[in-house]
Design a protein around this motif. Structure first.
Motif, PDB file in Angstrom:
ATOM      1  N   ALA A  80       0.840  -1.208   0.000  1.00 56.57           N
ATOM      2  CA  ALA A  80       0.000   0.000   0.000  1.00 56.57           C
ATOM      3  C   ALA A  80       0.871   1.252   0.000  1.00 56.57           C
ATOM      4  O   ALA A  80       0.610   2.212  -0.737  1.00 56.57           O
ATOM      5  N   GLU A  81       1.916   1.249   0.814  1.00 54.01           N
ATOM      6  CA  GLU A  81       2.827   2.391   0.844  1.00 54.01           C
ATOM      7  C   GLU A  81       3.559   2.551  -0.496  1.00 54.01           C
ATOM      8  O   GLU A  81       3.735   3.664  -0.993  1.00 54.01           O
ATOM      9  N   GLN A  82       3.976   1.423  -1.069  1.00 52.82           N
ATOM     10  CA  GLN A  82       4.681   1.487  -2.339  1.00 52.82           C
ATOM     11  C   GLN A  82       3.774   2.000  -3.453  1.00 52.82           C
ATOM     12  O   GLN A  82       4.203   2.738  -4.340  1.00 52.82           O
ATOM     13  N   TYR A  83       2.501   1.617  -3.391  1.00 53.03           N
ATOM     14  CA  TYR A  83       1.534   2.092  -4.390  1.00 53.03           C
ATOM     15  C   TYR A  83       1.404   3.610  -4.338  1.00 53.03           C
ATOM     16  O   TYR A  83       1.443   4.289  -5.374  1.00 53.03           O
ATOM     17  N   VAL A  84       1.265   4.152  -3.127  1.00 51.22           N
ATOM     18  CA  VAL A  84       1.107   5.596  -2.980  1.00 51.22           C
ATOM     19  C   VAL A  84       2.381   6.322  -3.412  1.00 51.22           C
ATOM     20  O   VAL A  84       2.325   7.340  -4.121  1.00 51.22           O
ATOM     21  N   LEU A  85       3.547   5.798  -3.021  1.00 49.32           N
ATOM     22  CA  LEU A  85       4.804   6.432  -3.406  1.00 49.32           C
ATOM     23  C   LEU A  85       5.000   6.421  -4.921  1.00 49.32           C
ATOM     24  O   LEU A  85       5.445   7.399  -5.515  1.00 49.32           O
TER      25      LEU A  85
END
Length: 221
Positions: A128-133
């Motif tokens: 999820a964090e990688q998607y947003v970044l």
């Protein structure tokens, strides 16, 4: 766009339950994390979904979901992903997950115990964090393919002062020009667990809309 990315695009404030240990966790608001760190955007989290978060190089807004994904990844890793703690290893904000491979932990502790303060901007990341970044940060890898999702990579704010010590301890410095904060430790490639953790938690909470739990991120976009 593959099935996994469709779920990430539409993800809103889900309260995931369960984990690989088979116990039910308390529901957590995806957007209920600490928004007080100096580098955070201060945006309101009310009603947001991951698809609407465009915070530049920030993971603000993913906190609740990421806590559960991190717990699932740790459980699935069987000890191949471990926490790191030392007074000289200092996260720069509340969303940093200080987890590395056992080799990476030992190397980072060696640097810290030699008196070096290491200010960590990013450690382990959830999908999820990688998607947003990846949506807002130029150098971020596609979700499911970053070494930050495997317990090997850290981003170090004060790399100019501790970079040599990190390299001497065994960290590689693969992108000195384009991403100088980024250091990578040896360890097992666990990126599939980042994907698998999301798939398993999604299926546990969406029995009528399941996806393959194969640890595959699908075709890159």
């Amino acid at each position: 766009m593959d099935v996994l990315n469709k779920r990430l695009v539409g993800l809103a404030a889900l309260a995931f339950l369960g984990g690989c240990v088979g116990e039910l966790a308390e529901p957590v608001d995806v957007h209920g994390g600490d928004m007080s760190s100096a580098d955070e955007t201060g945006i309101s989290s009310e009603g947001l979904s991951l698809s609407r978060l465009r915070n530049g190089c920030s993971t603000a807004g993913t906190e609740g979901l990421s806590r559960q994904l991190v717990a699932e990844m740790q459980c699935l890793s069987g000890g191949a992903m471990v926490e790191v703690s030392h007074p000289n290893i200092q996260p720069t904000h509340s969303r940093v997950h200080l987890l590395l491979s056992p080799q990476g932990r030992d190397m980072l502790l060696r640097v810290a115990r030699n008196g070096n303060v290491i200010r960590v901007n990013s450690g382990l990341r959830t999908i999820a964090e990688q998607y947003v970044l990846q949506r807002g940060c130029r150098v971020a890898a596609t979700p499911g393919r970053s070494p930050h999702e495997t317990g090997q990579a850290i981003d170090v704010q004060n790399y100019g002062t501790v970079g040599r010590a990190l390299r001497n301890a065994g960290f590689s410095w693969p992108l000195p020009s384009s991403d100088p904060v980024h250091y990578v430790a040896p360890g097992e490639d666990l990126r599939h667990l980042s994907v698998l953790a999301f798939q398993r938690l999604w299926n546990a909470n969406n029995p009528g809309d399941t996806i393959d739990d194969d640890g595959s991120a699908g075709a890159a976009r």
